[in-house]
Enzyme design. Sequence first.
Site, PDB file in Angstrom:
ATOM      1  N   ASP A  52       0.849  -1.193   0.000  1.00 27.62           N
ATOM      2  CA  ASP A  52       0.000   0.000   0.000  1.00 27.62           C
ATOM      3  C   ASP A  52       0.881   1.237   0.000  1.00 27.62           C
ATOM      4  OD1 ASP A  52      -1.772   2.007   0.314  1.00 27.62           O
ATOM      5  OD2 ASP A  52      -2.459   1.419   2.306  1.00 27.62           O
ATOM      6  N   GLU A 130      32.218  10.281  -1.238  1.00 30.17           N
ATOM      7  CA  GLU A 130      32.990  10.304   0.014  1.00 30.17           C
ATOM      8  C   GLU A 130      32.042  10.722   1.119  1.00 30.17           C
ATOM      9  OE1 GLU A 130      36.660  12.689  -0.472  1.00 30.17           O
ATOM     10  OE2 GLU A 130      36.108  12.765  -2.575  1.00 30.17           O
ATOM     11  N   GLU A 132      30.847  11.496   4.811  1.00 24.50           N
ATOM     12  CA  GLU A 132      31.315  11.862   6.144  1.00 24.50           C
ATOM     13  C   GLU A 132      30.156  11.751   7.127  1.00 24.50           C
ATOM     14  OE1 GLU A 132      34.792  15.040   4.881  1.00 24.50           O
ATOM     15  OE2 GLU A 132      32.749  15.781   5.075  1.00 24.50           O
ATOM     16  N   GLU A 187      38.055  12.392  10.437  1.00 19.78           N
ATOM     17  CA  GLU A 187      38.002  13.668   9.722  1.00 19.78           C
ATOM     18  C   GLU A 187      38.479  14.812  10.617  1.00 19.78           C
ATOM     19  OE1 GLU A 187      37.808  15.485   7.248  1.00 19.78           O
ATOM     20  OE2 GLU A 187      37.600  13.994   5.667  1.00 19.78           O
ATOM     21  N   GLU A 194      35.231   9.500   7.928  1.00 19.29           N
ATOM     22  CA  GLU A 194      34.925   9.326   6.502  1.00 19.29           C
ATOM     23  C   GLU A 194      35.320   7.916   6.094  1.00 19.29           C
ATOM     24  OE1 GLU A 194      36.159  12.411   3.651  1.00 19.29           O
ATOM     25  OE2 GLU A 194      36.845  10.837   2.292  1.00 19.29           O
ATOM     26  N   HIS A 243      31.164  14.455  -0.963  1.00 15.13           N
ATOM     27  CA  HIS A 243      31.792  14.799  -2.240  1.00 15.13           C
ATOM     28  C   HIS A 243      31.413  13.726  -3.253  1.00 15.13           C
ATOM     29  CE1 HIS A 243      35.287  17.092  -0.066  1.00 15.13           C
ATOM     30  NE2 HIS A 243      34.128  17.685   0.057  1.00 15.13           N
ATOM     31  N   ARG A 314      41.129  23.367  -3.246  1.00 16.68           N
ATOM     32  CA  ARG A 314      39.970  22.626  -2.782  1.00 16.68           C
ATOM     33  C   ARG A 314      38.820  23.520  -2.345  1.00 16.68           C
ATOM     34  NH1 ARG A 314      40.690  17.070  -0.820  1.00 16.68           N
ATOM     35  NH2 ARG A 314      42.587  16.247  -1.745  1.00 16.68           N
ATOM     36  N   GLU A 331      35.064  16.236  -9.206  1.00 13.15           N
ATOM     37  CA  GLU A 331      34.583  16.075  -7.835  1.00 13.15           C
ATOM     38  C   GLU A 331      33.651  17.241  -7.525  1.00 13.15           C
ATOM     39  OE1 GLU A 331      37.208  17.186  -4.583  1.00 13.15           O
ATOM     40  OE2 GLU A 331      36.574  15.425  -3.445  1.00 13.15           O
ATOM     41  N   ARG A 333      31.578  19.148  -4.859  1.00 17.02           N
ATOM     42  CA  ARG A 333      31.859  19.169  -3.424  1.00 17.02           C
ATOM     43  C   ARG A 333      30.704  19.654  -2.545  1.00 17.02           C
ATOM     44  NH1 ARG A 333      37.028  18.998  -2.005  1.00 17.02           N
ATOM     45  NH2 ARG A 333      36.845  20.683  -0.494  1.00 17.02           N
TER      46      ARG A 333
HETATM   47  P1  ADP Z   1      39.722  13.027  -2.002  1.00 18.40           P
HETATM   48  O1  ADP Z   1      41.099  13.169  -2.559  1.00 18.40           O
HETATM   49  O2  ADP Z   1      38.812  14.138  -2.428  1.00 18.40           O
HETATM   50  O3  ADP Z   1      39.718  12.829  -0.492  1.00 18.40           O
HETATM   51  P2  ADP Z   1      39.042  10.225  -2.162  1.00 18.40           P
HETATM   52  O4  ADP Z   1      40.324   9.558  -2.496  1.00 18.40           O
HETATM   53  O5  ADP Z   1      38.614  10.211  -0.733  1.00 18.40           O
HETATM   54  O6  ADP Z   1      39.124  11.720  -2.710  1.00 18.40           O
HETATM   55  O7  ADP Z   1      37.849   9.618  -3.031  1.00 18.40           O
HETATM   56  C1  ADP Z   1      37.947   9.479  -4.397  1.00 18.40           C
HETATM   57  C2  ADP Z   1      36.723   8.761  -4.927  1.00 18.40           C
HETATM   58  O8  ADP Z   1      36.703   8.892  -6.357  1.00 18.40           O
HETATM   59  C3  ADP Z   1      36.703   7.260  -4.647  1.00 18.40           C
HETATM   60  O9  ADP Z   1      35.410   6.851  -4.311  1.00 18.40           O
HETATM   61  C4  ADP Z   1      37.129   6.673  -6.005  1.00 18.40           C
HETATM   62  O10 ADP Z   1      36.702   5.341  -6.214  1.00 18.40           O
HETATM   63  C5  ADP Z   1      36.439   7.623  -6.936  1.00 18.40           C
HETATM   64  N1  ADP Z   1      36.865   7.544  -8.336  1.00 18.40           N
HETATM   65  C6  ADP Z   1      38.055   7.161  -8.847  1.00 18.40           C
HETATM   66  N2  ADP Z   1      38.023   7.150 -10.200  1.00 18.40           N
HETATM   67  C7  ADP Z   1      36.763   7.535 -10.562  1.00 18.40           C
HETATM   68  C8  ADP Z   1      36.091   7.718 -11.811  1.00 18.40           C
HETATM   69  N3  ADP Z   1      36.689   7.507 -12.978  1.00 18.40           N
HETATM   70  N4  ADP Z   1      34.795   8.106 -11.761  1.00 18.40           N
HETATM   71  C9  ADP Z   1      34.168   8.338 -10.615  1.00 18.40           C
HETATM   72  N5  ADP Z   1      34.757   8.189  -9.420  1.00 18.40           N
HETATM   73  C10 ADP Z   1      36.030   7.784  -9.381  1.00 18.40           C
HETATM   74 MG    MG Z   2      36.974  14.798  -1.615  1.00 19.51          MG
HETATM   75 MG    MG Z   3      36.496  14.439   3.770  1.00 20.41          MG
HETATM   76 MG    MG Z   4      38.189  11.928   0.806  1.00 19.95          MG
END
Ligand code: ADP
Ligand code: MG
Ligand code: MG
Ligand code: MG
Length: 442
Positions: A52, A130, A132, A187, A194, A243, A314, A331, A333
Site C-alpha cells: 500500500d 565520500e 562523512e 576527519e 569518513e 563529495h 579545494r 569532484e 563538493r
Molecule cells: P579526495 O582526494 O577528495 O579525499 P578520495 O580519495 O577520498 O578523494 O575519493 C575518491 C573517490 O573517487 C573514490 O570513491 C574513487 O573510487 C572515486 N573515483 C576514482 N576514479 C573515478 C572515476 N573515474 N569516476 C568516478 N569516481 C572515481
Molecule cells: Mg573529496
Molecule cells: Mg572528507
Molecule cells: Mg576523501
Amino acid sequence: DAAVKNEVISRARELGAKFIRLQFTDILGVLKNMAITVEQLEKALDGELMFDGSSIHGFTRIEESDMYLRPDPKTFAVFPWRPRDGAVARLMCDIYNPDGTPYAGCPRNTLKRVLAEAAEMGFTMNVGPELEFFLFHVDAEGRPTLRTHDKAGYFDLSPVDLGENARRAMVLTLEEMGFEIEASHHEVAPGQHEIDFKYADALDCADKIVTFKFVVRTIAQRHGLHATFMPKPVFGINGSGMHTNQSLFRGNENAFYDPYAPDGLSDIARYYIGGLMKHARAIAAVTNPTVNSYKRLVPGYEAPVYIAWSGRNRSPLIRIPAKRGMSTRIELRNPDPSCNPYLALAVCLAAGLDGIKNRIEPPAPCDRNIYEMTAAEREELGIGSLPASLEEALRELERDEVIRKALGEDVYAKFVEAKQKEWDNYRIQVHPWEVEEYLSKF
Ligand code: ADP
Ligand code: MG
Ligand code: MG
Ligand code: MG
Ligand code: MG
C-alpha cells in the site's frame, strides 16, 4: 534473468535465510523495508508482491495506492551482523504501477530514466562518493547526544577509542557486503569520520550509498554510539559532506580523458562541468535538501560556497583531481549525505548531459582562493554563489526546466511540497540564537 533469479533463490536457501527485506527509499531518501519470508521470495522476484503506497512519503495519491515491488536480483545481500542461522538478507526494489509500468514517483526509477538518456548518447555514469558522518554518544536512555568520544577523551583517557573501533567494524561489515573500501579515516572535526568506497556505475552506487548509511547507523548502535549524516550537527566545526566524484564512460573508456589536451580533459568533461555549473543553484535543492544543509555551505569550513572550478585548490564547487586515465573525474563538493542519492545523481547527470548537448563552455578555471576575493572581484570573474538557504534553492529549482524534467513532474511536485513545508516549519521557529541576541537588547 531467470538464471540470476534462481541464483538468488538458491543462495537464500543455502544461507538458511528466513526473512528477506525488500528495500526502497521514499522521495526524501528514507529507507523503507517490507519483510517477507523466504517462501515468498520467488513471487517477489516475479514482481507480484503488492504493497500500500499511500503510507509512504511522497507516494500518497490515493488512487494509485496499490503498487508493486520489483526487486533487483543484483542487489541481493546478507546482513553480516545477523546470526548465521536464520540469516536476514535484502533486495533493493523498483516501484511499479498495477499496469506494469514503472512508477514515476519512485526515486530509483527516476535515476534509471536519466541513465537511459545517457545510454542513448553512448554514456554510462560512474560515481565515487565520500561520505562523512559523526559518531556521538547516547545518554542513559539511549537518546543521541552531541558528545563525542574525542572530547570525552580529554577527561577520560581510556586506552580504547570507541569511535575508531566502531569505524573498523563498519569497514569490515561493508566489505563482507561486497563494498571495496578504498580509505577510511578520522576527519577534521572531533567525532567525525569518513569511509570511501570504490566508484561504481551510478545505480549501483546509489544503492550502495543507501546501504552504507544503514550499515553505519546499525554498527554504531551496536557499539553504543549514534551515527548521524546530518550535514551540520555542531556550529563552529566542519559539517559532513558527500563529495561526489563522477565521470562518464564510453564502453570501457573514460570519456572525460583526452591524452592530447593540455589539461588531460576532453571536451565532454569540459561541457559536463559547464552544465553542472549552469544548473548548480537548482541542483542544490536536491543535493543539499535540508534546512541544515545550508549551515554547512558557509565560508571557513572546507565546504563550497562559490560556483567555480579548479584543478589546484579545494575551495571551489568543482575540483578536478590530478589523476588522469581511467581515474579522470570531476569532484562535486557541495552534496551532503542528507540527500536522496538516486535523485542527487539523477540531477547531476541531467545537468552534465545538458552541458554536453548544448556545448556549454565553463568559465576559465579559478586557481585563486575565492574566499580572499572581494565581491567586486568575484563579480568581474563571473563567480556566483550557491543558494544561502533551502528556500532560495527551491526557488531556483522552480525556475530550472532541465532539472525539473530530470526529476519528472511527479517527483518534482511532491519534493517541492515536502520541502516547502519543511522550510515553513523552520521559518516560524524562534531560534535560541535570536533569544540570546535580542531578549535583553530590546
Ligand atoms: P579526495 O582526494 O577528495 O579525499 P578520495 O580519495 O577520498 O578523494 O575519493 C575518491 C573517490 O573517487 C573514490 O570513491 C574513487 O573510487 C572515486 N573515483 C576514482 N576514479 C573515478 C572515476 N573515474 N569516476 C568516478 N569516481 C572515481
Ligand atoms: Mg573529496
Ligand atoms: Mg572528507
Ligand atoms: Mg576523501
Ligand atoms: Mg583521498
